[in-house]
Motif scaffolding. Structure first.
Motif, mmCIF file in Angstrom:
data_model
loop_
_atom_site.group_PDB
_atom_site.id
_atom_site.type_symbol
_atom_site.label_atom_id
_atom_site.label_comp_id
_atom_site.label_asym_id
_atom_site.label_seq_id
_atom_site.Cartn_x
_atom_site.Cartn_y
_atom_site.Cartn_z
ATOM 1 N N CYS A 129 0.816 -1.227 0.000
ATOM 2 C CA CYS A 129 0.000 0.000 0.000
ATOM 3 C C CYS A 129 0.841 1.264 0.000
ATOM 4 O O CYS A 129 0.768 2.100 -0.903
ATOM 5 N N ALA A 130 1.650 1.397 1.072
ATOM 6 C CA ALA A 130 2.413 2.637 1.234
ATOM 7 C C ALA A 130 3.377 2.851 0.080
ATOM 8 O O ALA A 130 3.587 3.976 -0.375
ATOM 9 N N LEU A 131 3.964 1.763 -0.407
ATOM 10 C CA LEU A 131 4.950 1.867 -1.479
ATOM 11 C C LEU A 131 4.314 2.402 -2.758
ATOM 12 O O LEU A 131 4.859 3.282 -3.429
ATOM 13 N N VAL A 132 3.141 1.889 -3.107
ATOM 14 C CA VAL A 132 2.485 2.291 -4.356
ATOM 15 C C VAL A 132 1.905 3.694 -4.261
ATOM 16 O O VAL A 132 1.969 4.472 -5.212
ATOM 17 N N ILE A 133 1.358 4.052 -3.088
ATOM 18 C CA ILE A 133 0.700 5.352 -2.969
ATOM 19 C C ILE A 133 1.705 6.481 -2.777
ATOM 20 O O ILE A 133 1.373 7.659 -2.932
ATOM 21 N N PHE A 186 -1.709 -2.881 11.211
ATOM 22 C CA PHE A 186 -1.464 -1.576 11.820
ATOM 23 C C PHE A 186 -0.229 -0.911 11.203
ATOM 24 O O PHE A 186 -0.210 0.288 10.945
ATOM 25 N N ALA A 187 0.816 -1.701 10.951
ATOM 26 C CA ALA A 187 2.029 -1.171 10.332
ATOM 27 C C ALA A 187 1.752 -0.691 8.916
ATOM 28 O O ALA A 187 2.272 0.345 8.474
ATOM 29 N N ASP A 188 0.923 -1.449 8.195
ATOM 30 C CA ASP A 188 0.587 -1.062 6.825
ATOM 31 C C ASP A 188 -0.172 0.261 6.822
ATOM 32 O O ASP A 188 0.111 1.153 6.013
ATOM 33 N N VAL A 189 -1.132 0.395 7.749
ATOM 34 C CA VAL A 189 -1.895 1.642 7.863
ATOM 35 C C VAL A 189 -0.959 2.796 8.209
ATOM 36 O O VAL A 189 -0.994 3.868 7.600
ATOM 37 N N GLY A 190 -0.092 2.566 9.212
ATOM 38 C CA GLY A 190 0.817 3.622 9.637
ATOM 39 C C GLY A 190 1.746 4.075 8.525
ATOM 40 O O GLY A 190 1.960 5.276 8.330
ATOM 41 N N ALA A 191 2.297 3.125 7.778
ATOM 42 C CA ALA A 191 3.203 3.479 6.690
ATOM 43 C C ALA A 191 2.479 4.284 5.616
ATOM 44 O O ALA A 191 3.006 5.274 5.092
ATOM 45 N N VAL A 209 11.716 5.071 0.887
ATOM 46 C CA VAL A 209 12.552 4.470 1.935
ATOM 47 C C VAL A 209 11.708 4.101 3.147
ATOM 48 O O VAL A 209 11.854 3.010 3.721
ATOM 49 N N ILE A 210 10.789 5.010 3.552
ATOM 50 C CA ILE A 210 9.920 4.733 4.704
ATOM 51 C C ILE A 210 9.095 3.475 4.450
ATOM 52 O O ILE A 210 9.021 2.571 5.290
ATOM 53 N N ALA A 211 8.462 3.424 3.275
ATOM 54 C CA ALA A 211 7.590 2.289 2.960
ATOM 55 C C ALA A 211 8.380 0.981 2.915
ATOM 56 O O ALA A 211 7.960 -0.038 3.483
ATOM 57 N N LEU A 212 9.530 0.999 2.239
ATOM 58 C CA LEU A 212 10.331 -0.222 2.130
ATOM 59 C C LEU A 212 10.893 -0.653 3.483
ATOM 60 O O LEU A 212 10.921 -1.850 3.807
ATOM 61 N N ALA A 213 11.327 0.316 4.293
ATOM 62 C CA ALA A 213 11.910 -0.021 5.598
ATOM 63 C C ALA A 213 10.882 -0.682 6.501
ATOM 64 O O ALA A 213 11.184 -1.678 7.184
ATOM 65 N N ILE A 214 9.661 -0.133 6.514
ATOM 66 C CA ILE A 214 8.622 -0.720 7.369
ATOM 67 C C ILE A 214 8.248 -2.113 6.883
ATOM 68 O O ILE A 214 8.072 -3.047 7.680
#
Length: 752
Positions: free
Chosen positions: A403-407, A730-735, A705-710
């Motif tokens: 999610c975070a990586l694509v968005i 929860f981690a996916d939502v947070g990222a 970097v944030i998305a990949l690190a998480i």
């Protein structure tokens, strides 16, 4: 003074620009949309639009992210006649480019996957999606927490007391996820809904009912939170759209009538009252007023305009009532083009975004394969029990959602492009923004870019103390007032500016082609012209050489004023360097950029301007092909941006890694040809552009970097058996929220 390109019509070769990802020119109306972010795997890059393809624009209310877009892509690509698709997730529309496709079959294909659609007109606003009752999600959360509490209180995870609130919670929050996962299964699409449903079902099979309920609740909550955060990315675009009035006062036979602005045609007369926004591009025919054109050019100071001056749709009339003749339809105004370019920015994906899309498309199936290997391989190898291995595999399935990586990329790019447009910089897509961030050399045209493109009187050198500035200009303007030569116009403008009236006693004007003008002032003979005219009047060659040779060596323009064959004044006329040019070039150099000038003007003139501005390189007397060769030579050492007027510099703009058109607000060609259009003739926007592009890329890289690190952290924790299902969600939502918030900072950026 010679132009940088002698054949302006021949130089209007179009610069390739990214295809617009929607039916062209159907971008009007105000919209409020629900949008969320799970794009897994992402939709492939749009196919280039085939020439001559028909366009059918469909409204798909259930499509609010690339996850649904992928299912729609699969459903429509197989239909006869479909050639290309373009998605607009903010407006929930799909542009279908086709050759004689069956519309009924297309609509049926979408209905079969739970995405019913309707034909959507160009000016129709997208209706709001039906919202679920507000109490459903909070109640689901309370029930999920109750199930967790009962489990902690001593009741078994699979006991009736725990199962009942958990099941009710899942029914309240998981219906949409379950429905979408079913359609994903039908279309053999591996997306987040299918993975989440699989994880929840697996948790129930393992007897982890409280965790299954909490996972579904957190996932539903994440969609709500991300939808609200992402709506802000569209706010900048909607703010631009709000600048365009929907109504206009049209002149009719019986007076003035308020009509829909879209119905007004070119040539019609409209009225704009004080405080109103100009509804369409036009030319003033009556009245004087001040106009705030900040929405178009980024210039906050009002501009005084009168009959004959151009005004743009969206500008605010701050003075008196004016009338204007419409010069462009509502969907063809400069503001409409700016809005269209920003709204369709996703069509021009940056290289980083294309890489992330490809990475995410492979990441999800790889992680799912690892999850299957963990679920089956570890128990068969005797490393772990079946139940523990299955639970660990379910956690990995949730982590498989990028999610975070694509968005990270679209939110960042749209925010950056909208901020640039607000400051009068129209950047055509993420690819152009990323190119601007990697520029190492800036090549500028001279005429109209570094200079004003207009001959002006810059200095008067007195050779006879009896003739001061006023006397010289009175005589010179009297000689030139009937001429249309650019030098004559420059002298007459200078006289008007200084309030000097032409000497009316000058008589018997006689123009000598290629040399100048002669006349009589009483009994005295006066003349204004070049070296040839002075030589013909008998001025000593040695004196002329001493006076004129230094000017000619520097490429300066001049005219001599002679009285009775004696030089009395030397008038310097040049294409003036823009006042802000020196500061802009200093700022560019401070950013580590090389700055050079490529001009078709005389080499001596180019050297003079280059010396004034302290450029790294300057080349004059260049033909269009010569400019291309110079650009290619510099491109061997890094990316090059070419800055010109977008008309006679079109070939060079196409050759450069980034084409930038100056003063594009009044030029249709400039708006179409360049990858970046600076709406004002302000060179200080160039360093702002490059600084903004580099900052945007830094934010984008930080988000990645944030998305990949998480993801990497929780992947390791999952393999170590530490991460739980609800922790992974929860981690996916947070990222996702982190990268959205970080990207949205660019929408508020102040470019200075």
């Amino acid at each position: 003074m010679s132009s940088c390109c002698n054949n302006k019509h021949a130089c209007q070769a179009a610069v390739p620009v990214t295809e617009i990802a929607a039916c062209d020119h159907d971008h009007t109306g105000h919209h409020d949309h629900h949008q969320h972010t799970h794009a897994h795997p992402p939709v492939p890059d749009s196919t280039p639009i085939p020439p001559g393809a028909a366009c059918l624009r469909l409204l798909v209310p259930a499509m609010d992210c690339p996850t649904e877009g992928q299912m729609i892509d699969k459903a429509l690509r197989t239909q006869h006649g479909v050639q290309a698709l373009a998605f607009n997730y903010i407006e929930r529309t799909v542009a279908v480019y086709h050759a004689a496709a069956d519309e009924v079959a297309l609509l049926a294909a979408l209905a079969a996957i739970g995405m019913p659609a309707t034909r959507h007109g160009m000016d129709a606003p997208a209706p709001l999606a039906a919202a679920e009752p507000a109490w459903l999600l909070p109640l689901s959360g309370v029930l999920a927490a109750l199930a967790e509490g009962l489990a902690f209180g001593g009741h078994g995870d699979a006991s009736g007391w725990v199962m009942l609130p958990a099941l009710l919670s899942m029914l309240l929050s998981g219906r949409s996820t379950l429905r979408k996962s079913w359609y994903a299964l039908k279309t053999v699409t591996l997306n987040i809904y299918f993975l989440m449903t699989l994880a929840v079902c697996g948790a129930m099979v393992l007897g982890q009912w409280p965790e299954a309920a909490m996972v579904l609740f957190l996932f539903a909550l994440s969609e709500k939170l991300e939808a609200r955060a992402l709506l802000r990315a569209g706010e900048a675009v909607k703010a631009l759209m709000a600048l365009r009035p929907d109504r206009a006062w049209l002149q009719q036979d019986d007076g003035w009538q308020e009509v829909d602005a879209a119905s007004v045609r070119v040539g019609h007369i409209v009225r704009v009252r004080p405080g109103e926004r100009v509804p369409l591009d036009g030319e003033l025919t009556f009245g004087h007023s001040q106009f705030n054109e900040a929405p178009i050019t980024g210039e906050s100071l009002p501009l005084d305009k009168g009959p004959g001056d151009a005004v743009f749709a969206g500008a605010i009339n701050g003075g008196s009532v004016v009338q204007l003749r419409v010069t462009a339809p509502a969907d063809g105004s400069v503001l409409a083009r700016i809005i269209r370019s920003v709204r369709d920015a996703q069509a021009g994906k940056a290289a980083t975004q294309r890489f992330i899309d490809r990475f995410a498309a492979r990441y999800t199936p790889i992680v799912v394969a690892i999850a299957l290997l963990v679920a089956l391989g570890l128990p068969l190898a005797g490393v772990m029990g079946w139940q523990a291995a299955l639970y660990k595999a379910l956690v990995l399935l949730v982590i498989a959602c990028p999610c975070a990586l694509v968005i990270a990329t679209p939110v960042t790019l749209v925010s950056a492009l909208a901020a640039a447009a607000r400051h009068g910089m129209l950047i055509k897509g993420g690819a152009a923004l990323e190119a601007a961030a990697h520029i190492r050399t800036v090549a500028l045209d001279k005429t109209g870019t570094l200079t004003r493109g207009e001959i002006a009187l810059t200095q008067i050198t007195h050779l006879d103390p009896a003739y001061d500035d006023s006397r010289v200009l009175a005589l010179a303007s009297a000689l030139e007032q009937h001429s249309t030569h650019p030098l004559a116009r420059a002298i007459c403008r200078a006289a008007v500016t200084r309030g000097i009236t032409p000497d009316s006693t000058v008589l018997q004007l006689n123009e000598h082609a290629g040399m100048g003008v002669m006349a009589m002032l009483g009994a005295r003979h006066i003349a204004l012209g070049n070296r040839r005219l002075a030589e013909q009047l008998g001025v000593a060659p040695a004196r002329l050489e001493a006076l004129l040779a230094p000017l000619e060596a520097q490429g300066e323009g001049y005219v001599l004023l002679l009285v009775d064959a004696q030089p009395v004044a030397l008038l310097h006329v040049n294409d003036e360097v823009r006042p802000q040019a020196a500061a802009a070039i200093t700022a560019l150099k401070a950013q580590g950029l090389r700055v050079l000038m490529l001009s078709g003007d005389q080499a001596a003139v180019v050297r003079r301007v280059a010396a004034t501005l302290v450029l790294d390189e300057a080349h004059g007397a260049l033909m269009p092909d010569d400019k291309l060769q110079r650009l290619a030579a510099n491109q061997a050492h890094g990316a090059v941006a070419m800055v010109g007027d977008g008309v006679n510099d079109a070939p060079a703009l196409a050759q450069a890694d980034l084409g930038i058109a100056m003063g594009a607000a009044g030029s249709d060609t400039a708006l179409e040809t360049a990858q970046v259009a600076l709406m004002e003739d302000k060179l200080e926007k160039l360093p702002q552009l490059f600084a903004h592009a580099r900052r945007s890329m830094r934010v984008l890289q930080a988000n990645i970097v944030i998305a990949l690190a998480i993801k990497l952290l929780f992947f390791v924790l999952a393999l170590a058996g530490v991460a739980t299902l609800w922790m992974a969600v929860f981690a996916d939502v947070g990222a996702s929220l982190l990268v959205i918030g970080n990207g949205l900072r660019l929408a508020r950026a102040r470019l200075r």
